[in-house]
Write a protein that holds these residues in place. Structure first.
Motif, PDB file in Angstrom:
ATOM      1  N   PRO A   1      38.236   9.689  26.844  1.00 40.28           N
ATOM      2  CA  PRO A   1      37.451  10.299  27.927  1.00 40.28           C
ATOM      3  C   PRO A   1      38.210  10.390  29.246  1.00 40.28           C
ATOM      4  O   PRO A   1      37.885  11.200  30.093  1.00 40.28           O
ATOM      5  CB  PRO A   1      36.245   9.359  28.060  1.00 40.28           C
ATOM      6  CG  PRO A   1      36.168   8.640  26.766  1.00 40.28           C
ATOM      7  CD  PRO A   1      37.573   8.485  26.304  1.00 40.28           C
ATOM      8  N   ASN A   2      39.207   9.529  29.428  1.00 38.88           N
ATOM      9  CA  ASN A   2      39.967   9.585  30.676  1.00 38.88           C
ATOM     10  C   ASN A   2      41.018  10.685  30.658  1.00 38.88           C
ATOM     11  O   ASN A   2      41.518  11.082  31.704  1.00 38.88           O
ATOM     12  CB  ASN A   2      40.674   8.251  30.931  1.00 38.88           C
ATOM     13  CG  ASN A   2      39.672   7.134  31.127  1.00 38.88           C
ATOM     14  OD1 ASN A   2      38.572   7.386  31.620  1.00 38.88           O
ATOM     15  ND2 ASN A   2      40.034   5.938  30.721  1.00 38.88           N
ATOM     16  N   MET A   3      41.415  11.111  29.483  1.00 40.45           N
ATOM     17  CA  MET A   3      42.496  12.072  29.372  1.00 40.45           C
ATOM     18  C   MET A   3      42.028  13.518  29.463  1.00 40.45           C
ATOM     19  O   MET A   3      42.710  14.371  29.996  1.00 40.45           O
ATOM     20  CB  MET A   3      43.230  11.899  28.028  1.00 40.45           C
ATOM     21  CG  MET A   3      43.954  10.599  27.883  1.00 40.45           C
ATOM     22  SD  MET A   3      45.289  10.481  29.062  1.00 40.45           S
ATOM     23  CE  MET A   3      44.998   8.881  29.738  1.00 40.45           C
ATOM     24  N   ALA A   4      40.840  13.798  28.881  1.00 35.12           N
ATOM     25  CA  ALA A   4      40.388  15.193  28.796  1.00 35.12           C
ATOM     26  C   ALA A   4      39.179  15.409  29.695  1.00 35.12           C
ATOM     27  O   ALA A   4      38.446  14.470  30.015  1.00 35.12           O
ATOM     28  CB  ALA A   4      40.027  15.524  27.353  1.00 35.12           C
ATOM     29  N   GLU A   5      38.994  16.657  30.084  1.00 30.74           N
ATOM     30  CA  GLU A   5      37.832  17.015  30.890  1.00 30.74           C
ATOM     31  C   GLU A   5      36.564  16.817  30.065  1.00 30.74           C
ATOM     32  O   GLU A   5      35.533  16.427  30.578  1.00 30.74           O
ATOM     33  CB  GLU A   5      37.962  18.491  31.304  1.00 30.74           C
ATOM     34  CG  GLU A   5      36.911  18.991  32.252  1.00 30.74           C
ATOM     35  CD  GLU A   5      37.081  18.470  33.679  1.00 30.74           C
ATOM     36  OE1 GLU A   5      38.107  17.825  33.966  1.00 30.74           O
ATOM     37  OE2 GLU A   5      36.158  18.699  34.488  1.00 30.74           O
ATOM     38  N   GLN A   6      36.675  17.089  28.761  1.00 30.99           N
ATOM     39  CA  GLN A   6      35.535  16.832  27.881  1.00 30.99           C
ATOM     40  C   GLN A   6      36.025  16.443  26.490  1.00 30.99           C
ATOM     41  O   GLN A   6      37.064  16.901  26.031  1.00 30.99           O
ATOM     42  CB  GLN A   6      34.581  18.027  27.807  1.00 30.99           C
ATOM     43  CG  GLN A   6      35.142  19.259  27.179  1.00 30.99           C
ATOM     44  CD  GLN A   6      34.129  20.392  27.157  1.00 30.99           C
ATOM     45  OE1 GLN A   6      34.497  21.510  26.931  1.00 30.99           O
ATOM     46  NE2 GLN A   6      32.853  20.115  27.370  1.00 30.99           N
ATOM     47  N   VAL A   7      35.241  15.562  25.886  1.00 33.91           N
ATOM     48  CA  VAL A   7      35.584  15.058  24.560  1.00 33.91           C
ATOM     49  C   VAL A   7      34.375  15.257  23.657  1.00 33.91           C
ATOM     50  O   VAL A   7      33.254  14.933  24.045  1.00 33.91           O
ATOM     51  CB  VAL A   7      35.944  13.554  24.622  1.00 33.91           C
ATOM     52  CG1 VAL A   7      36.139  12.989  23.228  1.00 33.91           C
ATOM     53  CG2 VAL A   7      37.189  13.333  25.458  1.00 33.91           C
ATOM     54  N   ILE A   8      34.619  15.840  22.493  1.00 36.05           N
ATOM     55  CA  ILE A   8      33.538  16.008  21.526  1.00 36.05           C
ATOM     56  C   ILE A   8      33.966  15.247  20.289  1.00 36.05           C
ATOM     57  O   ILE A   8      35.046  15.520  19.735  1.00 36.05           O
ATOM     58  CB  ILE A   8      33.313  17.507  21.226  1.00 36.05           C
ATOM     59  CG1 ILE A   8      32.842  18.180  22.516  1.00 36.05           C
ATOM     60  CG2 ILE A   8      32.297  17.696  20.106  1.00 36.05           C
ATOM     61  CD1 ILE A   8      33.211  19.610  22.628  1.00 36.05           C
ATOM     62  N   VAL A   9      33.162  14.289  19.905  1.00 35.93           N
ATOM     63  CA  VAL A   9      33.576  13.435  18.811  1.00 35.93           C
ATOM     64  C   VAL A   9      32.476  13.385  17.745  1.00 35.93           C
ATOM     65  O   VAL A   9      31.306  13.276  18.059  1.00 35.93           O
ATOM     66  CB  VAL A   9      33.967  12.026  19.347  1.00 35.93           C
ATOM     67  CG1 VAL A   9      32.824  11.367  20.060  1.00 35.93           C
ATOM     68  CG2 VAL A   9      34.509  11.143  18.258  1.00 35.93           C
ATOM     69  N   MET A  10      32.903  13.542  16.479  1.00 36.55           N
ATOM     70  CA  MET A  10      31.944  13.534  15.374  1.00 36.55           C
ATOM     71  C   MET A  10      32.220  12.301  14.521  1.00 36.55           C
ATOM     72  O   MET A  10      33.351  12.101  14.086  1.00 36.55           O
ATOM     73  CB  MET A  10      32.122  14.807  14.540  1.00 36.55           C
ATOM     74  CG  MET A  10      31.899  16.042  15.391  1.00 36.55           C
ATOM     75  SD  MET A  10      32.456  17.504  14.581  1.00 36.55           S
ATOM     76  CE  MET A  10      32.712  18.589  15.948  1.00 36.55           C
ATOM     77  N   LEU A  11      31.175  11.517  14.297  1.00 39.52           N
ATOM     78  CA  LEU A  11      31.379  10.218  13.655  1.00 39.52           C
ATOM     79  C   LEU A  11      30.283   9.918  12.642  1.00 39.52           C
ATOM     80  O   LEU A  11      29.131  10.340  12.816  1.00 39.52           O
ATOM     81  CB  LEU A  11      31.311   9.105  14.715  1.00 39.52           C
ATOM     82  CG  LEU A  11      32.326   9.155  15.846  1.00 39.52           C
ATOM     83  CD1 LEU A  11      31.831   8.312  16.992  1.00 39.52           C
ATOM     84  CD2 LEU A  11      33.653   8.644  15.346  1.00 39.52           C
ATOM     85  N   THR A  12      30.648   9.143  11.629  1.00 39.32           N
ATOM     86  CA  THR A  12      29.614   8.623  10.734  1.00 39.32           C
ATOM     87  C   THR A  12      29.014   7.385  11.397  1.00 39.32           C
ATOM     88  O   THR A  12      29.577   6.858  12.367  1.00 39.32           O
ATOM     89  CB  THR A  12      30.211   8.190   9.382  1.00 39.32           C
ATOM     90  OG1 THR A  12      31.178   7.185   9.646  1.00 39.32           O
ATOM     91  CG2 THR A  12      30.863   9.339   8.651  1.00 39.32           C
ATOM     92  N   ASP A  13      27.923   6.918  10.843  1.00 43.58           N
ATOM     93  CA  ASP A  13      27.292   5.720  11.414  1.00 43.58           C
ATOM     94  C   ASP A  13      28.258   4.535  11.362  1.00 43.58           C
ATOM     95  O   ASP A  13      28.329   3.730  12.289  1.00 43.58           O
ATOM     96  CB  ASP A  13      26.025   5.359  10.613  1.00 43.58           C
ATOM     97  CG  ASP A  13      25.006   6.487  10.691  1.00 43.58           C
ATOM     98  OD1 ASP A  13      25.238   7.418  11.492  1.00 43.58           O
ATOM     99  OD2 ASP A  13      24.021   6.448   9.933  1.00 43.58           O
TER     100      ASP A  13
END
Lengths: 671, 161
Positions: free
Chosen positions: A613-625
């Motif tokens: 989150p500190n590196m990019a203007e926005q982060v989209i992350v897809m994760l399993t439980d």
């Protein structure tokens, strides 16, 4: 590019209308998409690539329409599949949408055929007017080139391969994201312009100049063809290397072959060390020859000179008690040391003048003393030269013997692997051998092509010199010739500028990758973005060149993540910089990651979650439980501005539906 | 020698192969020029023709420029160059004659680089190993020992002056 919203209609398992909004900027710039295995995380990642490039990397890539939507219409009727992304780019809001009309096929399987397509790309300009881009595909390619899709929309399960192999992708990524493409285009454009002027020279110029220009153009075409051939060979080698890595990973993972494969890895490491040692000894030999190699050839001459000087010493000519300058002064003053006048033509003057022949200059004596003063040192140096050479040769012979021994042992491992019962291992080993041979062959061919390019470039330089010499009196031709030379001059300058910027950017990326990687892993080795644009893991060894080290899949994965994060953060820094940057414009890019923590230990998962989150203007992350661990949630949870859950409807477990589908639902409260 | 303190020498493919780059042995042209001149003198005659400026011969020979001070300010190479010149001219004054020394370097350097091209570069195998063999062929341990004694004595006699 700052993503705003994504809407999907009937895309694969996303039945009906579905929408996500993306968090961006500030303290909550993370969008988390939760989903169990098979719920559609990777399909969501593919929604981006289908929308932009019509690319799907899932099984049955031609099945774009939702099965449930198809089931709801009769064969021959249509279903609309749609994707729409809104995003900000260079302060303007853009809307990119792709819509397919899919006609349901007849037959038992639920499939459809695209019968119509609509692609639109609109943006709102500075004055608030909505405008449409005439060529949406090219326009999106400029903003987010397809060859970078694996960088910005990446699958965590395969990301580690990037580090090992894909130098073209890495180089492209650096050039694109840092805004260097503008120079790339300028270089190509100047090439075309120059070629047009050259055509004019040929058309209006003298026969001789025309022939020179024709040959020059031929040579340039040949050079370009060879460069293309080299690029193809590099790509083939990269592919072969990738397959070889997979084969070797399989051999390492199979119980029957694991031990032998590990032994081979260890022997190959030893072989690398020995080859490095041999290279180092060769460097020492080169240094010795460059510094003192002339001695065996020069010493007989030095000896002869010394003997000639010694003869003069024996004759009393060195040192000479009468100095030339002293005699010259007497003659210039017309007076002898005894006070007798020395008029021109007098006998006393002739007598004094004769001393000139017997006198010696002090400079000459100094030179003679300089030579004779070094004789012992030179003789000693010659003896030492051969002693050192003997020592190096002995050490090199021992290393060469060790090298042969290791190569034999590696061959033996291969033979034993082929003897293992079970067709599979034998086939893998045979394939490994074939791929190793292919890689060696590609490397040889690349070397040969590079040699040919060098040869052609040398001939091109000669031809350019000839062209400069050929005088052209025809005004038109002369003007075109000057323009062509001016274009070539500018192209050369752009080329140099490009190389310099590219090198600067590579160095910046190199430093940033290491900062990020060290923050996550804290290892005693570092990553090098080499001149060939590969990422290498190296360790500093005191007094020796840096050595490459082998690393695990998890470490490669973190390196790839660090590389992407470094590019995204540097591009953002450049973009936000107040400096007046013409070429290094940078830009805003998101990091869209599907299951990025695959092989990582919890500590590293936490560090990556903290870093991204500190590196990019926005982060989209897809994760399993299971990937949403306490460590990950602890870091990303507070930074999540948007959170969604992919709700999967399984027909085997739910009543009311015969087809699987997924709904995207905002998470309310804590997940 | 030019007013700017440079002179032209004959470069050929041996320079391309053995100077600089990843596989080169010598790091600079002036080192290799003195090496070539030593070889040329040890093997016999100087090359007849001085290189012609801007004239690229078909076999890769070309004229290149070098600064005299690279050699004159190197204590070992300046002694070698002066010795070669004295041995060639037989005139002690040539020890101070820069033009005579550059002329000797150019002519014997050209002869030597052609020999090295034929016997090292234009042979099968690796340049470094060929060059090692080339230097080893010049080796004569008895002669070296004898030479040491002679030179030591001459130096000692001069030091007593």
């Amino acid at each position: 590019m700052e993503l705003d919203t994504l809407s999907l209609t009937n895309f694969r398992q996303f039945y009906g209308d579905q929408e996500l909004s993306f968090a961006s900027g500030g303290d909550q710039n993370v969008t988390v998409v939760h989903g169990s295995n098979g719920s559609g995380k990777t399909t969501l990642l593919n929604a981006f690539t289908w929308l932009f490039y019509e690319t799907i990397t899932l099984p049955k890539p031609d099945h774009v329409a939702s099965e449930r939507a198809l089931a709801e219409v009769a064969p021959g009727e249509n279903v609309t599949v749609r994707g729409e992304l809104t995003f900000y780019h260079e302060d303007n809001r853009h809307t990119f949408s792709r819509e397919w009309t899919v006609e349901r096929d007849s037959g038992p399987e639920l499939s459809g055929t695209r019968v119509d397509e609509d692609l639109t790309f609109k943006f709102v300009d500075e004055s608030g007017n909505t405008k449409t881009r005439s060529n949406p595909s090219s326009a999106i390619e400029e903003i987010m080139p397809e060859r970078l899709r694996e960088i910005f929309f990446f699958d965590g399960e395969t990301i580690d391969k990037m580090v090992a192999n894909d130098q073209t992708q890495i180089q492209d990524a650096i050039r694109n994201i840092m805004g260097l493409r503008i120079l790339d285009r300028a270089e190509r454009h100047l090439g075309h312009v120059r070629r047009e002027f050259d055509d004019e020279v040929q058309k209006y110029g003298s026969k001789e100049l025309g022939e020179i220009v024709e040959r020059k153009n031929e040579l340039e075409d040949e050079i370009q063809a060879k460069k293309d051939e080299k690029q193809n060979l590099i790509e083939s080698r990269t592919e072969a290397q990738s397959e070889l890595d997979n084969v070797r990973d399989t051999l390492s993972s199979r119980q029957e072959s694991r031990e032998l494969e590990e032994r081979r890895n260890s022997l190959e490491d030893d072989l690398d060390d020995v080859e490095n040692d041999i290279d180092q000894i060769n460097d020492e030999i080169k240094e010795l020859i460059a510094g003192e190699g002339y001695l065996p050839f020069a010493m007989p001459t030095i000896e002869a000179t010394a003997e000639m000087l010694n003869e003069k010493r024996k004759k009393g000519e060195i040192p000479n008690e009468i100095k030339t300058a002293f005699v010259e002064d007497l003659l210039a003053n017309d007076e002898c040391i005894c006070g007798r006048p020395l008029p021109d033509g007098s006998e006393p003057r002739d007598n004094v003048a004769q001393w000139q022949e017997q006198s010696g200059s002090s400079e000459l004596e100094e030179m003679a003393m300089k030579i004779t003063g070094r004789l012992t040192e030179l003789a000693d140096s010659q003896e030492a030269f051969y002693e050192k050479l003997d020592d190096y040769m002995e050490r090199r012979a021992a290393k060469s013997e060790r090298k042969t021994e290791l190569e034999e042992k590696i061959d033996e491992v291969s033979t034993r692997l082929k003897d293992i019962e079970g067709e599979d291992i034998q086939q893998l080993e045979t394939r490994r051998e074939e791929l190793s041979d292919d890689i060696e062959s590609y490397t040889r061919q690349i070397g040969a092509v590079e040699g040919k390019i060098e040869e052609l470039e040398s001939e091109l330089n000669d031809t350019n010199r000839k062209r400069e010499k050929a005088r052209e009196e025809n005004e038109k031709s002369d003007q075109a010739n000057r323009r062509s030379q001016a274009a070539e001059y500018v192209a050369t300058q752009v080329d140099q500028l490009y190389d310099r910027f590219q090198d600067e950017v590579r160095q910046s990326v190199n430093d940033r990758v290491n900062d990020i990687y060290q923050d996550i892993m804290a290892k005693d080795y570092f990553i090098e973005v080499s001149e060939e644009y590969t990422l290498k893991f190296k360790q500093r060894v005191k007094g020796n060149p840096d050595q490459e080290v082998a690393v695990s899949t998890g470490e490669r994965q973190v390196a790839s993540l660090s590389f992407i994060a470094a590019l995204v953060s540097l591009a953002r820094e450049r973009y936000e910089s107040d400096e007046d940057l013409v070429y290094f414009t940078g830009g805003i890019y998101p990091m869209v990651m599907d299951s990025p923590f695959g092989s990582l230990d919890p500590e590293y998962q936490q560090n990556v979650s903290q870093m991204a989150p500190n590196m990019a203007e926005q982060v989209i992350v897809m994760l399993t439980d299971s990937q949403w661990t306490d460590e990950v949630a602890g870091e990303m949870g507070p930074k999540a501005g948007e959170e969604y859950e992919l709700v999967y409807h399984d027909p085997s477990e739910e009543d009311g539906t015969d087809f699987e589908y997924t709904q995207i639902k905002p998470v309310v409260g804590e997940f | 020698m030019s007013a700017s303190g440079t002179f032209n020498y004959e470069s050929n493919k041996a320079y391309e192969e053995l100077v600089g780059g990843d596989n080169g042995v010598f790091s600079s042209n002036y080192q290799f020029l003195v090496f070539c001149a030593s070889v040329g003198h040890a093997r016999g005659e100087p090359a007849d023709e001085a290189p012609q400026e801007d004239d690229m011969a078909a076999d890769g020979r070309e004229s290149k420029e070098i600064r005299w001070e690279f050699i004159s300010q190197n204590s070992e190479l300046s002694v070698v160059t002066a010795s070669l010149t004295y041995a060639h001219t037989g005139r002690p004054e040539s020890l101070l004659d820069i033009d005579a020394q550059t002329d000797v370097l150019v002519k014997y350097g050209a002869a030597g680089s052609r020999i090295i091209y034929d016997e090292v570069v234009d042979q099968s195998g690796d340049n470094l190993n060929n060059l090692i063999d080339f230097i080893e062929e010049q080796r004569n341990d008895d002669r070296i020992a004898q030479q040491s004694g002679v030179l030591e004595q001459i130096q000692s006699e001069f030091s007593s002056i």
